[in-house]
Design a protein around this motif. Structure first.
Motif, PDB file in Angstrom:
ATOM      1  N   GLN A  81       0.852  -1.190   0.000  1.00  0.00           N
ATOM      2  CA  GLN A  81       0.000   0.000   0.000  1.00  0.00           C
ATOM      3  C   GLN A  81       0.890   1.244   0.000  1.00  0.00           C
ATOM      4  O   GLN A  81       1.725   1.421   0.884  1.00  0.00           O
ATOM      5  CB  GLN A  81      -0.916   0.007   1.222  1.00  0.00           C
ATOM      6  CG  GLN A  81      -1.938   1.138   1.144  1.00  0.00           C
ATOM      7  CD  GLN A  81      -2.997   1.068   2.228  1.00  0.00           C
ATOM      8  OE1 GLN A  81      -2.721   0.627   3.345  1.00  0.00           O
ATOM      9  NE2 GLN A  81      -4.198   1.533   1.920  1.00  0.00           N
ATOM     10  N   PRO A  82       0.722   2.110  -1.025  1.00  0.00           N
ATOM     11  CA  PRO A  82       1.563   3.301  -1.109  1.00  0.00           C
ATOM     12  C   PRO A  82       1.293   4.270   0.039  1.00  0.00           C
ATOM     13  O   PRO A  82       0.163   4.390   0.503  1.00  0.00           O
ATOM     14  CB  PRO A  82       1.129   3.951  -2.436  1.00  0.00           C
ATOM     15  CG  PRO A  82       0.326   2.943  -3.164  1.00  0.00           C
ATOM     16  CD  PRO A  82      -0.225   1.997  -2.148  1.00  0.00           C
TER      17      PRO A  82
ATOM     18  N   ALA B  21      13.615  -0.800  -6.936  1.00  0.00           N
ATOM     19  CA  ALA B  21      14.822  -0.054  -7.276  1.00  0.00           C
ATOM     20  C   ALA B  21      15.150  -0.209  -8.755  1.00  0.00           C
ATOM     21  O   ALA B  21      15.506   0.758  -9.446  1.00  0.00           O
ATOM     22  CB  ALA B  21      15.988  -0.525  -6.405  1.00  0.00           C
ATOM     23  N   ALA B  22      14.990  -1.437  -9.255  1.00  0.00           N
ATOM     24  CA  ALA B  22      15.289  -1.696 -10.669  1.00  0.00           C
ATOM     25  C   ALA B  22      14.380  -0.863 -11.573  1.00  0.00           C
ATOM     26  O   ALA B  22      14.760  -0.481 -12.676  1.00  0.00           O
ATOM     27  CB  ALA B  22      15.124  -3.187 -10.976  1.00  0.00           C
TER      28      ALA B  22
ATOM     29  N   SER C 114       6.914   5.894   0.504  1.00  0.00           N
ATOM     30  CA  SER C 114       7.248   4.535   0.927  1.00  0.00           C
ATOM     31  C   SER C 114       6.049   3.646   0.652  1.00  0.00           C
ATOM     32  O   SER C 114       5.025   4.128   0.160  1.00  0.00           O
ATOM     33  CB  SER C 114       7.604   4.504   2.422  1.00  0.00           C
ATOM     34  OG  SER C 114       6.506   4.904   3.207  1.00  0.00           O
ATOM     35  N   VAL C 115       6.184   2.348   0.969  1.00  0.00           N
ATOM     36  CA  VAL C 115       5.038   1.444   0.843  1.00  0.00           C
ATOM     37  C   VAL C 115       5.006   0.542   2.074  1.00  0.00           C
ATOM     38  O   VAL C 115       6.034   0.303   2.701  1.00  0.00           O
ATOM     39  CB  VAL C 115       5.107   0.560  -0.436  1.00  0.00           C
ATOM     40  CG1 VAL C 115       5.099   1.412  -1.696  1.00  0.00           C
ATOM     41  CG2 VAL C 115       6.318  -0.365  -0.419  1.00  0.00           C
ATOM     42  N   GLU C 116       3.809   0.071   2.422  1.00  0.00           N
ATOM     43  CA  GLU C 116       3.702  -0.919   3.498  1.00  0.00           C
ATOM     44  C   GLU C 116       3.350  -2.271   2.886  1.00  0.00           C
ATOM     45  O   GLU C 116       2.411  -2.385   2.094  1.00  0.00           O
ATOM     46  CB  GLU C 116       2.625  -0.532   4.520  1.00  0.00           C
ATOM     47  CG  GLU C 116       2.487  -1.613   5.609  1.00  0.00           C
ATOM     48  CD  GLU C 116       1.515  -1.277   6.742  1.00  0.00           C
ATOM     49  OE1 GLU C 116       0.887  -0.202   6.695  1.00  0.00           O
ATOM     50  OE2 GLU C 116       1.391  -2.104   7.669  1.00  0.00           O
ATOM     51  N   ALA C 117       4.123  -3.286   3.256  1.00  0.00           N
ATOM     52  CA  ALA C 117       3.858  -4.643   2.774  1.00  0.00           C
ATOM     53  C   ALA C 117       2.854  -5.317   3.700  1.00  0.00           C
ATOM     54  O   ALA C 117       3.028  -5.321   4.916  1.00  0.00           O
ATOM     55  CB  ALA C 117       5.162  -5.443   2.758  1.00  0.00           C
TER      56      ALA C 117
ATOM     57  N   LEU D 239      11.955   3.440  -2.894  1.00  0.00           N
ATOM     58  CA  LEU D 239      11.038   3.655  -1.777  1.00  0.00           C
ATOM     59  C   LEU D 239      11.282   2.612  -0.688  1.00  0.00           C
ATOM     60  O   LEU D 239      11.376   1.424  -0.990  1.00  0.00           O
ATOM     61  CB  LEU D 239       9.588   3.507  -2.245  1.00  0.00           C
ATOM     62  CG  LEU D 239       9.129   4.411  -3.381  1.00  0.00           C
ATOM     63  CD1 LEU D 239       7.714   4.039  -3.800  1.00  0.00           C
ATOM     64  CD2 LEU D 239       9.196   5.867  -2.940  1.00  0.00           C
ATOM     65  N   PRO D 240      11.362   3.055   0.581  1.00  0.00           N
ATOM     66  CA  PRO D 240      11.462   2.067   1.656  1.00  0.00           C
ATOM     67  C   PRO D 240      10.196   1.199   1.716  1.00  0.00           C
ATOM     68  O   PRO D 240       9.108   1.659   1.398  1.00  0.00           O
ATOM     69  CB  PRO D 240      11.579   2.918   2.924  1.00  0.00           C
ATOM     70  CG  PRO D 240      11.956   4.277   2.465  1.00  0.00           C
ATOM     71  CD  PRO D 240      11.418   4.430   1.077  1.00  0.00           C
TER      72      PRO D 240
END
Ligand code: C2E
Ligand code: CA
Ligand code: CA
Length: 412
Positions: free
Chosen positions: A176-177, A238-239, A188-191, A244-245
């Motif tokens: 979730q962004p 990243a690729a 960042s995003v939360e997994a 974003l963390p």
């Protein structure tokens, strides 16, 4: 009044807890939900929420279609709007009763709450299993809880099955962004973990994390899987050009496990992922209980370069001492204070105080559960740094997150 009734959601107790570890847990098949509402937008919302908790939803705005679908494959759950265009829900209740339907029925209505209660009584007199009543307008979170509770009474889960699901790669992460409150740019995003069960469909974490937490080996394996998968996502992000963390959620057992920091570091090293790319979210409830061990684990995570957020802030008993004693760098204001910020004076005051407190302590702030623009605006005025919630985006599988991010980049 309407609000009150929507909260008075009664879900029939089906012994979900007792059955969870039982041998019958594996017997389930596809769990269908059939939804009848004359508003297509609500059909869509109900379907989405039902799917979220594991149902395979079918929805229709037509009574005739409903009867056809019902006879075609008898559903495990019926969601029924009492206020239909060409017919009324009471007729449908009679139809269900005549069909001898014994599975849960959830009633939804925008009518006077007394109508809803009376209909629920009538349904029970017709020997139907009225599992919940929801007054419109209902909040998505509440509806989801009713669906989840109905699902839990239908399909209990077992710990053994969950233990097998981890190496079988049945777990999935959605992301979730989280965006900057002012610029709305992703930060960042939360997994968030889901269980893609081969026969039961998608199972929400609220249903299986508590089960995993009963067994240290299970929650350890699950969290290690989450660390590895989140790291893999960080590499893919990243690729694609997004540094974003990725935040992960951990349980009480993990933050007392003295080997957890080294294990997490080992996983990240083997995948060549900088620890700064991951953040660990800990609820204050998880962070307390064994302060010496927890401090040991959390301090070492910080020293290894992993940022820490205190999650669900304000919902436990020791929020303030947790903040003082543990090395958090971010405070997440719980969604229970955010989602009704515009209507509850108490939530407004608590969210504002949490934002002030975080600022005074030099912590970053994230508000979760942001569902509308008005709430986003108020939070931004409170000085909250980052926003997370359905207003910005639902949690998304990685491929869709990448599309979402690209779309955010697009000019205009
Ligand atoms: P959480 O950490 O508080 O996660 C936020 C929850 O709020 C997520 O539910 C998310 O989908 C939901 N949410 C996001 N935006 C909104 C919104 O605008 N309105 C509302 N009403 N809800 C919103 P989800 O994914 O079902 O996760 C539920 C909980 O399960 C999480 O709560 C977390 O405590 C736990 N969980 C999820 N993934 C993991 C995991 O990998 N490990 C552990 N230990 N727990 C996890
Ligand atoms: Ca969280
Ligand atoms: Ca939370």
């Amino acid at each position: 009044m309407v609000e009150q009734v929507s909260k008075r959601v009664a879900v029939s107790s089906g012994g979900a807890e007792a059955g969870r570890q039982g041998p019958k847990a594996e017997k389930g098949g596809v769990v269908r939900a059939l939804i009848l509402d004359d508003d297509p937008a609500l059909c869509q919302l109900f379907s989405r929420l039902a799917a979220d908790v594991g149902f395979i939803p079918r929805s229709t705005t037509s009574r005739a279609q409903f009867d056809l679908e019902f006879h075609d494959a008898v559903p495990e759950l019926v969601v029924l709007d009492l206020h239909l265009g060409d017919t009324d829900g009471i007729e449908v209740l009679r139809f269900l009763s005549a069909a001898g339907y014994v599975k849960p029925v959830i009633l939804v209505s925008g009518a006077d709450p007394r109508v809803l209660m009376a209909s629920s009584r009538l349904g029970k007199e017709l020997h139907l299993n009225i599992a919940g009543v929801v007054a419109k307008p209902a909040r998505a979170a509440e509806l989801r809880d009713v669906f989840a509770a109905a699902y839990a009474t239908i399909q209990p889960l077992s710990l053994d099955r969950l233990l097998a699901a981890i190496p079988a790669d049945e777990l999935e992460l959605e992301f979730q962004p989280i965006v900057d409150a002012k610029s709305r740019k992703p930060v960042s995003v939360e997994a968030l973990v889901r269980w893609a069960h081969p026969t039961l469909g998608r199972i929400a974490p609220d249903r299986f994390i508590p089960l995993a937490e009963r067994d240290p080996a299970c929650i350890t394996a699950l969290t290690d899987w989450v660390v590895r998968s989140a790291a893999r996502a960080a590499v893919e992000l990243a690729a694609a050009g997004y540094l974003l963390p990725v935040a992960i959620n951990v349980s009480a057992h993990n933050v007392r496990d003295l080997e957890f920091p080294e294990r997490m570091q080992g996983i990240l090293r083997s995948m060549k992922v900088d620890p700064g790319r991951l953040m660990v979210e800990v609820t204050e409830t998880a962070a307390f209980g064994d302060p010496i061990r927890t401090t040991d684990v959390l301090v070492r995570l910080r020293l290894k370069g992993v940022d820490l957020a205190i999650d669900d802030f304000g919902t436990g008993y020791s929020s303030l001492s947790a903040l003082k004693q543990l090395p958090f760098s971010v405070l997440k204001i719980d969604k229970s204070f955010v989602s009704d910020l515009t209507t509850s004076r108490d939530s407004y005051a608590i969210a504002k105080s949490a934002a002030d407190l975080a600022r005074n302590m030099g912590l970053g702030t994230i508000a979760e559960g942001v569902e509308n623009e008005e709430t986003a605006r108020i939070l931004s005025e409170f000085g909250v740094d980052h926003l997370q919630g359905y207003l910005i985006s639902y949690p998304l599988p990685l491929a869709r997150l990448l599309l979402w991010l690209r779309n955010e980049d697009a000019p205009g």
